[in-house]
Write an enzyme that holds these catalytic residues in place. Structure first.
Site, short mmCIF file in Angstrom:
data_model
loop_
_atom_site.label_atom_id
_atom_site.label_comp_id
_atom_site.label_asym_id
_atom_site.label_seq_id
_atom_site.Cartn_x
_atom_site.Cartn_y
_atom_site.Cartn_z
N LYS A 48 6.17 -11.32 -1.54
CA LYS A 48 4.77 -11.72 -1.77
C LYS A 48 4.18 -10.97 -2.97
CE LYS A 48 1.43 -9.56 0.58
NZ LYS A 48 0.17 -9.00 0.05
N ASN A 49 4.33 -9.65 -2.97
CA ASN A 49 3.64 -8.86 -3.99
C ASN A 49 4.25 -9.02 -5.38
OD1 ASN A 49 1.75 -8.11 -2.16
ND2 ASN A 49 2.65 -6.10 -1.72
N CYS A 142 -11.38 -3.53 1.21
CA CYS A 142 -10.92 -4.37 2.32
C CYS A 142 -10.72 -3.46 3.51
CB CYS A 142 -9.65 -5.12 1.95
SG CYS A 142 -8.25 -4.06 1.68
N ARG A 147 -10.25 0.71 -2.46
CA ARG A 147 -9.40 0.06 -3.45
C ARG A 147 -10.08 -0.14 -4.81
NH1 ARG A 147 -5.62 -4.23 -0.56
NH2 ARG A 147 -4.14 -3.34 -2.01
N ASP A 331 3.12 0.09 3.29
CA ASP A 331 3.16 -1.25 3.90
C ASP A 331 4.12 -1.32 5.10
OD1 ASP A 331 1.35 -2.05 2.02
OD2 ASP A 331 2.81 -3.00 0.70
N ARG A 423 -1.13 -14.41 5.45
CA ARG A 423 -1.22 -14.04 4.04
C ARG A 423 0.14 -13.59 3.53
NH1 ARG A 423 -4.51 -9.30 3.18
NH2 ARG A 423 -3.36 -9.52 1.26
N1 EPU Z 1 -6.26 3.29 -6.59
C1 EPU Z 1 -7.30 3.94 -7.20
N2 EPU Z 1 -7.74 3.49 -8.42
C2 EPU Z 1 -7.19 2.40 -9.03
C3 EPU Z 1 -6.11 1.74 -8.40
C4 EPU Z 1 -5.67 2.22 -7.17
O1 EPU Z 1 -7.84 4.92 -6.66
O2 EPU Z 1 -7.63 2.03 -10.12
C5 EPU Z 1 -5.81 3.76 -5.26
C6 EPU Z 1 -6.04 2.69 -4.18
O3 EPU Z 1 -7.36 2.71 -3.72
C7 EPU Z 1 -5.03 3.09 -3.12
C8 EPU Z 1 -3.88 3.66 -3.96
O4 EPU Z 1 -4.41 3.96 -5.25
O5 EPU Z 1 -5.57 4.07 -2.30
C9 EPU Z 1 -2.71 2.71 -4.13
O6 EPU Z 1 -3.16 1.50 -4.71
P1 EPU Z 1 -2.28 0.61 -5.67
O7 EPU Z 1 -3.08 0.28 -6.87
O8 EPU Z 1 -0.94 1.25 -5.87
O9 EPU Z 1 -2.11 -0.67 -4.77
P2 EPU Z 1 -2.34 -2.19 -5.20
O10 EPU Z 1 -1.68 -2.45 -6.48
O11 EPU Z 1 -3.76 -2.53 -5.05
C10 EPU Z 1 -0.14 -3.04 -4.08
C11 EPU Z 1 0.20 -4.01 -2.98
C12 EPU Z 1 -0.23 -3.46 -1.64
C13 EPU Z 1 0.46 -2.12 -1.43
C14 EPU Z 1 0.17 -1.17 -2.59
C15 EPU Z 1 0.88 0.16 -2.49
C16 EPU Z 1 -0.02 -6.10 -4.20
C17 EPU Z 1 -0.69 -7.39 -4.34
N3 EPU Z 1 -0.47 -5.28 -3.26
O12 EPU Z 1 -1.56 -2.91 -4.03
O13 EPU Z 1 0.21 -4.39 -0.67
O14 EPU Z 1 0.01 -1.55 -0.23
O15 EPU Z 1 0.53 -1.79 -3.83
O16 EPU Z 1 2.25 -0.02 -2.43
O17 EPU Z 1 0.93 -5.83 -4.90
C18 EPU Z 1 0.24 -5.48 1.39
O18 EPU Z 1 1.14 -6.20 0.95
O19 EPU Z 1 -0.07 -5.47 2.62
C19 EPU Z 1 -0.47 -4.59 0.49
C20 EPU Z 1 -1.65 -4.05 0.78
#
Ligand code: EPU
Length: 448
Positions: A48-49, A142, A147, A331, A423
């Protein structure tokens, strides 16, 4: 007078909670008759991601792209709607998406759609790089955390973009992005992806330091390279991107979903069943495999893209801390909390990635699990059995943990909150049924 108005406000509160309960009763749910062993083979879908970010990555190309091994998920459909709203042509086949980004007509993503799918914010990088401007609403928090997206925004600014936030929308402008050396404060998956995509069409070289190393980041890099991008180091903490003037079309197969693979492996472990999970990449599951072995399971690779789990007679508790890849994935945390609740002895599971990702704990406790929350730690004392109960998945992975727990619990478990599960899981009940699980989707509205 005051009593009357209080009564009527109480009545309306009661009426409200009654109608909320009625609405909940009308939601589809999964009914699981647990305590049955599983057996056989199950196939993992595409990630998915990866699929979501590759869909936004296709905006970088000046020609049509074809993605295969695309999972059939609500999130993929939503991303398709967002790209359509930008003027992108989308044709969907069975596990295939044809994306035609030649005629992007809008650079502004609609709030109603972005607010439903956080990953759509990642379109900001490719839109800006290809079109010179992007306006994408802030996705907001969320159930699992706030986030924020400041790492994405700071990186784009360092590449010369003018970026500001107005009326809840991030506005970004840059005639031509310029390569930069960017140190990320945290190895954010989404920020690494946003900046890597933006850098593919920038002038000169971009170096991303403290970059995320997740397999989905590597998949995105490989996808962009297949379109002609020059990227090195994806999968390490330093990624170097040399900008090129344009990217061409491609035909690309998405990597298997490592989180779905872990879902089936934990389903095997928790039901003490030997099952084989196929079409996976074992190298993407190193942390999960290590923990399953420490718990007392054998993981056998009969072929390079399959893992057979053989749970031992006694499964023991272990401690887990979630971390960015190659650490233990957040995850998979909820799934392992469910599993550890049925392992002997005590375990401590520490969530470090999100500030609020233990919503499954109160639900597991309703099934008889012995878990205490202290800060971001779940302190688990293994119990001999769980008992089926009505439970609600509070987020995507929490819902999957409820399903896995329901497979092991004695009696009937009803899992609500399927809009989360749908999802991220492509037909999970059919896949589990093929392993011998007794699981049915009940749609009260459809039955009327
Ligand atoms: N964060 C910040 N500032 C930013 C970006 C992130 O503080 O500008 C923090 C976030 O708040 C969080 C942490 O860094 O606490 C990790 O966030 P990250 O940006 O790595 O996650 P993401 O890119 O938003 C993706 C996956 C998530 C998965 C995370 C971590 C997608 C669409 N989503 O999210 O997937 O948990 O990486 O591996 O790629 C899921 O599939 O259930 C899911 C939530």
């Amino acid at each position: 007078m005051s009593t009357l108005s209080q009564d009527s406000s109480n009545q309306s509160a009661e009426a409200q909670s009654e109608s909320a309960a009625k609405a909940k009763d009308e939601q589809p749910m999964l009914q699981i008759w647990g305590g049955r062993p599983l057996e056989g083979h199950v196939q993992v879908s595409g990630a998915k991601n990866s699929a979501l970010v590759l869909m936004t990555g296709a905006l970088l190309a000046s020609e049509p792209c074809r993605l295969s091994n695309v999972p059939a998920l609500a999130d993929i459909a939503r991303m398709g709607e967002i790209l359509t709203a930008l003027g992108v042509g989308i044709t969907q086949g069975k596990h295939v998406l044809e994306i035609d980004p030649r005629h992007i007509t809008k650079t502004s993503a609609p709030y109603e759609l972005v607010s439903q799918l956080r990953a759509s914010f990642f379109a900001i990088g490719p839109l800006l790089a290809r079109m010179g401007e992007a306006r994408v609403p802030l996705p907001g928090g969320c159930a699992i955390g706030a986030r924020p997206v400041e790492i994405h925004v700071d990186g784009l600014k360092q590449m010369g973009a003018e970026v500001y936030i107005e009326h809840g929308t991030v506005h970004a402008y840059a005639k031509k992005l310029k390569g930069a050396r960017i140190y990320m404060d945290y190895p954010s998956v989404g920020a690494t992806e946003t900046l890597m995509m933006a850098a593919t069409l920038a002038e000169g070289e971009t170096v991303l330091e403290n970059a995320a190393q997740e397999p989905e980041v590597v998949d995105l890099a490989n996808f962009c390279r297949s379109m002609g991008a020059q990227i090195q180091g994806a999968g390490t903490n330093t990624i170097v991107i040399s900008g090129v003037p344009r990217l061409h079309g491609t035909d690309y197969q998405i990597v298997p979903d490592r989180i779905e693979a872990a879902t089936f492996l934990t389903a095997g472990a928790i039901t003490r069943s030997e099952i084989t999970v196929e079409a996976l990449v074992p190298g993407h599951l190193t942390a999960a495999i290590a923990k399953l072995k420490a718990i007392g399971c054998q993981l056998i690779s009969d072929k390079p893209d399959a893992l057979r789990i053989v749970p031992g007679d006694v499964l023991r508790g272990v401690d887990i801390e979630t971390l960015p890849y190659p650490g233990f994935p957040t995850d998979m945390q909820a799934l392992f909390v469910a599993l550890l609740s049925l392992c002997e002895g005590s375990s401590v599971v520490t969530e470090t990635v999100y500030e609020n990702r233990l919503g499954h704990v109160p639900e597991l406790k309703r099934m008889g699990a012995d878990i205490k929350i202290k800060g971001n730690n779940a302190m688990i004392q293994g119990v001999p059995q769980l008992s089926g109960a009505p439970v609600t998945g509070t987020d995507l992975r929490a819902s999957a943990a409820m399903v896995v727990a329901g497979l092991a619990a004695h009696g009937q478990t009803t899992v609500q909150g399927l809009h989360h599960l749908d999802r991220g899981y492509d037909n999970i009940e059919a896949k589990l049924r093929s392993l011998g699980a007794k699981i049915e989707r009940i749609d009260p509205v459809a039955k009327v």
